[in-house]
Design a protein around this motif. Structure first.
Motif, PDB file in Angstrom:
ATOM      1  N   ASP A   5       0.817  -1.050  -0.081  1.00 57.75           N
ATOM      2  CA  ASP A   5      -0.154  -0.019   0.088  1.00 57.75           C
ATOM      3  C   ASP A   5       0.830   1.433   0.057  1.00 57.75           C
ATOM      4  OD1 ASP A   5      -2.206  -1.739   0.178  1.00 57.75           O
ATOM      5  OD2 ASP A   5      -2.578  -1.547   2.211  1.00 57.75           O
ATOM      6  N   ASP A   6       2.110   1.215  -0.167  1.00 56.98           N
ATOM      7  CA  ASP A   6       2.959   2.229  -0.162  1.00 56.98           C
ATOM      8  C   ASP A   6       2.998   3.183   1.109  1.00 56.98           C
ATOM      9  OD1 ASP A   6       4.962   2.678  -2.272  1.00 56.98           O
ATOM     10  OD2 ASP A   6       3.580   4.133  -3.488  1.00 56.98           O
ATOM     11  N   GLU A   7       3.120   2.425   2.242  1.00 57.94           N
ATOM     12  CA  GLU A   7       2.967   3.058   3.608  1.00 57.94           C
ATOM     13  C   GLU A   7       4.329   3.220   3.929  1.00 57.94           C
ATOM     14  OE1 GLU A   7      -1.371   1.513   4.813  1.00 57.94           O
ATOM     15  OE2 GLU A   7       0.347   1.382   6.369  1.00 57.94           O
ATOM     16  N   LEU A   8       5.406   2.578   3.291  1.00 57.75           N
ATOM     17  CA  LEU A   8       7.004   2.877   3.658  1.00 57.75           C
ATOM     18  C   LEU A   8       7.411   3.871   2.840  1.00 57.75           C
ATOM     19  CD1 LEU A   8       7.738  -1.044   4.238  1.00 57.75           C
ATOM     20  CD2 LEU A   8       7.049   0.791   5.875  1.00 57.75           C
ATOM     21  N   VAL A   9       7.711   4.942   3.838  1.00 61.65           N
ATOM     22  CA  VAL A   9       8.172   6.335   3.031  1.00 61.65           C
ATOM     23  C   VAL A   9       9.585   6.369   3.272  1.00 61.65           C
ATOM     24  CG1 VAL A   9       5.926   7.342   2.960  1.00 61.65           C
ATOM     25  CG2 VAL A   9       7.397   7.430   4.866  1.00 61.65           C
ATOM     26  N   VAL A  10      10.557   7.296   2.603  1.00 61.21           N
ATOM     27  CA  VAL A  10      11.960   7.355   2.956  1.00 61.21           C
ATOM     28  C   VAL A  10      12.021   8.905   3.309  1.00 61.21           C
ATOM     29  CG1 VAL A  10      14.225   7.293   1.926  1.00 61.21           C
ATOM     30  CG2 VAL A  10      12.412   5.454   1.133  1.00 61.21           C
ATOM     31  N   HIS A  11      12.762   9.017   4.399  1.00 61.60           N
ATOM     32  CA  HIS A  11      13.092  10.373   4.576  1.00 61.60           C
ATOM     33  C   HIS A  11      14.415  10.506   4.502  1.00 61.60           C
ATOM     34  CE1 HIS A  11       9.506  11.480   7.403  1.00 61.60           C
ATOM     35  NE2 HIS A  11       9.121  11.038   6.511  1.00 61.60           N
ATOM     36  N   TYR A  12      15.114  11.777   4.194  1.00 59.15           N
ATOM     37  CA  TYR A  12      16.628  12.044   3.840  1.00 59.15           C
ATOM     38  C   TYR A  12      17.261  12.875   4.994  1.00 59.15           C
ATOM     39  CZ  TYR A  12      14.951   9.791  -0.281  1.00 59.15           C
ATOM     40  OH  TYR A  12      14.427   8.832  -1.486  1.00 59.15           O
ATOM     41  N   GLN A  13      18.484  12.412   5.246  1.00 62.28           N
ATOM     42  CA  GLN A  13      19.295  13.419   6.069  1.00 62.28           C
ATOM     43  C   GLN A  13      20.701  13.678   5.533  1.00 62.28           C
ATOM     44  OE1 GLN A  13      20.695  11.554   9.782  1.00 62.28           O
ATOM     45  NE2 GLN A  13      20.590  13.433  11.072  1.00 62.28           N
ATOM     46  N   PRO A  14      20.933  14.753   5.670  1.00 60.00           N
ATOM     47  CA  PRO A  14      21.906  15.437   4.951  1.00 60.00           C
ATOM     48  C   PRO A  14      23.308  14.855   5.414  1.00 60.00           C
ATOM     49  CG  PRO A  14      21.089  17.305   6.112  1.00 60.00           C
ATOM     50  CD  PRO A  14      19.943  16.111   6.212  1.00 60.00           C
ATOM     51  N   ILE A  15      24.174  14.780   4.499  1.00 53.10           N
ATOM     52  CA  ILE A  15      25.456  14.431   5.107  1.00 53.10           C
ATOM     53  C   ILE A  15      26.558  15.426   4.614  1.00 53.10           C
ATOM     54  CG2 ILE A  15      27.410  12.811   5.062  1.00 53.10           C
ATOM     55  CD1 ILE A  15      25.530  10.491   4.535  1.00 53.10           C
ATOM     56  N   ILE A  16      27.184  16.304   5.291  1.00 52.81           N
ATOM     57  CA  ILE A  16      27.838  17.216   5.232  1.00 52.81           C
ATOM     58  C   ILE A  16      29.292  17.226   4.800  1.00 52.81           C
ATOM     59  CG2 ILE A  16      28.336  19.900   6.110  1.00 52.81           C
ATOM     60  CD1 ILE A  16      25.304  19.276   5.425  1.00 52.81           C
ATOM     61  N   ASP A  17      29.960  17.865   3.952  1.00 47.10           N
ATOM     62  CA  ASP A  17      31.310  17.973   3.786  1.00 47.10           C
ATOM     63  C   ASP A  17      32.137  18.990   4.702  1.00 47.10           C
ATOM     64  OD1 ASP A  17      33.937  18.523   2.792  1.00 47.10           O
ATOM     65  OD2 ASP A  17      33.823  17.834   0.979  1.00 47.10           O
ATOM     66  N   VAL A  18      32.878  18.458   5.607  1.00 46.96           N
ATOM     67  CA  VAL A  18      33.229  19.244   6.952  1.00 46.96           C
ATOM     68  C   VAL A  18      34.237  20.299   6.305  1.00 46.96           C
ATOM     69  CG1 VAL A  18      34.682  19.337   8.934  1.00 46.96           C
ATOM     70  CG2 VAL A  18      33.040  17.379   8.324  1.00 46.96           C
ATOM     71  N   ALA A  19      34.759  20.194   5.179  1.00 46.87           N
ATOM     72  CA  ALA A  19      35.786  21.356   4.847  1.00 46.87           C
ATOM     73  C   ALA A  19      34.891  22.404   4.071  1.00 46.87           C
ATOM     74  CB  ALA A  19      36.622  20.658   3.685  1.00 46.87           C
ATOM     75  N   THR A  20      33.864  22.044   3.234  1.00 51.00           N
ATOM     76  CA  THR A  20      33.326  23.139   2.583  1.00 51.00           C
ATOM     77  C   THR A  20      31.985  23.551   2.975  1.00 51.00           C
ATOM     78  OG1 THR A  20      32.187  21.511   1.090  1.00 51.00           O
ATOM     79  CG2 THR A  20      34.396  22.204   0.232  1.00 51.00           C
ATOM     80  N   ALA A  21      31.381  22.803   4.053  1.00 52.70           N
ATOM     81  CA  ALA A  21      30.180  23.053   4.746  1.00 52.70           C
ATOM     82  C   ALA A  21      29.225  22.620   3.753  1.00 52.70           C
ATOM     83  CB  ALA A  21      30.055  24.123   5.311  1.00 52.70           C
ATOM     84  N   ARG A  22      29.288  21.879   2.701  1.00 53.16           N
ATOM     85  CA  ARG A  22      28.146  21.711   1.730  1.00 53.16           C
ATOM     86  C   ARG A  22      27.518  20.258   1.925  1.00 53.16           C
ATOM     87  NH1 ARG A  22      29.508  24.062  -4.026  1.00 53.16           N
ATOM     88  NH2 ARG A  22      29.389  26.367  -3.423  1.00 53.16           N
ATOM     89  N   THR A  23      26.259  19.967   1.455  1.00 54.00           N
ATOM     90  CA  THR A  23      25.604  18.677   1.374  1.00 54.00           C
ATOM     91  C   THR A  23      26.148  18.011   0.505  1.00 54.00           C
ATOM     92  OG1 THR A  23      23.776  19.833   2.484  1.00 54.00           O
ATOM     93  CG2 THR A  23      23.291  17.748   1.788  1.00 54.00           C
TER      94      THR A  23
END
Ligand code: C2E
Ligand code: CA
Ligand code: CA
Ligand code: CA
Length: 274
Positions: A36-54
């Motif tokens: 029934d498509d009740e399993l959904v995916v959430h996303y958590q950012p992973i950041i490059d420490v040197a550039t502070a970019r995702t």
């Protein structure tokens, strides 16, 4: 005393019977949730420490339950692993995350996805083909996909054969929850991998005691010596982030940068246009 004992046995049996019935109900419910498509995916950012970019987003599954609200993976991944449902569940998460990565790729974002893979998904022989077909079908650059496995997989020869076949496709391999499992330095020499994820329990102790800091420095050095880069999990404070940057950790993930969210809730700042 005998009667009491017999009563106990009967009670135990009834509870066991109820356990089996409850498990079958739970399994049926999870099967239906998948359909029934009740399993959904959430996303958590992973950041490059040197550039502070995702640079990456970790895909984390949730059950959007019609009656009970949003359920975390700790409520159903165990059941999925015990019943074999982890195979279709994992395939669903992998497909969903790759589709999202392709969307980002099409929008010009330089963003990869990281997907958790359970040992049960690496027990047959199908996983490398599943990944290969998915990459061909979607046109996703293999380097934009990372699979995260825990240390327990490292002890399983067949699982590692499959994992290395996937890595040969250009997909990156991350060692998840590093330091919490059956860490054995001997098996780290045997197979190449791309990333080490330093478990949150270590990040928690940073700045609080010198011994934790010493261990984390050592993990970063070890990863470097093995040609892998490091991701610190569970970064919640700026102090922890600074400590990690100064120690040469490559990537950071945690509530400080963003919680796992549906992609439509992502703050635009998290997305870096290339
Ligand atoms: P994990 O792979 O170690 O994922 C990181 C967990 O830490 C996530 O919990 C995330 O929400 C949480 N976390 C991230 N940053 C912070 C922070 O700063 N502070 C704190 N306190 N927690 C933080 P979540 O989403 O509940 O997932 C739990 C576990 O369930 C995951 O641990 C992973 O082992 C498993 N899991 C999640 N999705 C999947 C999946 O699609 N397939 C498989 N096989 N396992 C999954
Ligand atoms: Ca993970
Ligand atoms: Ca982890
Ligand atoms: Ca964990």
């Amino acid at each position: 005393a005998k009667r009491e004992g017999g009563g106990r046995v009967r009670l135990f049996r009834r509870e066991m019977g109820e356990d089996v019935a409850a498990r079958q109900r739970d399994k049926a419910a999870l099967t239906a949730a998948l359909a029934d498509d009740e399993l959904v995916v959430h996303y958590q950012p992973i950041i490059d420490v040197a550039t502070a970019r995702t640079t990456h987003a970790e895909a984390l599954v949730r059950w959007q339950h019609p009656g009970r609200g949003l359920l975390g993976p700790d409520r159903f991944i165990g059941l999925a692993e015990e019943t074999g449902l982890i195979v279709p569940l994992g395939a669903h998460v992998l497909r969903t995350a790759c589709a999202q990565a392709v969307r980002w790729q099409g929008q010009g974002h330089r963003l990869g996805v990281a997907v958790n893979v359970s040992p049960g998904q690496l027990s047959g022989n199908g996983f490398p083909r599943e990944v290969d077909e998915l990459l061909s079908a979607t046109g996703l650059e293999p380097g934009r996909l990372t699979v995260e496995v825990t240390e327990s997989v490292w002890a399983d020869e067949n699982a590692m054969r499959l994992l290395m076949a996937v890595r040969e496709l250009g997909v990156r391999v991350a060692l998840d929850d590093f330091g919490t499992g059956y860490s054995s330095l001997s098996y780290l020499r045997r197979y190449p991998f791309d990333l080490v994820k330093i478990d949150r329990s270590f990040t928690d102790g940073l700045g609080e005691d010198d011994r934790t800091g010493g261990v984390v420095r050592c993990i970063i050095d070890l990863a470097g010596a093995l040609g892998a880069r490091t991701v610190a999990e569970g970064v919640e404070t700026p102090q922890q982030a600074r400590w990690l940057r100064d120690a040469g950790c490559d990537f950071a993930q945690g509530y400080l940068f963003g919680r796992p969210e549906p992609v439509e809730n992502w703050h635009p700042d998290l997305l870096t246009i290339t």
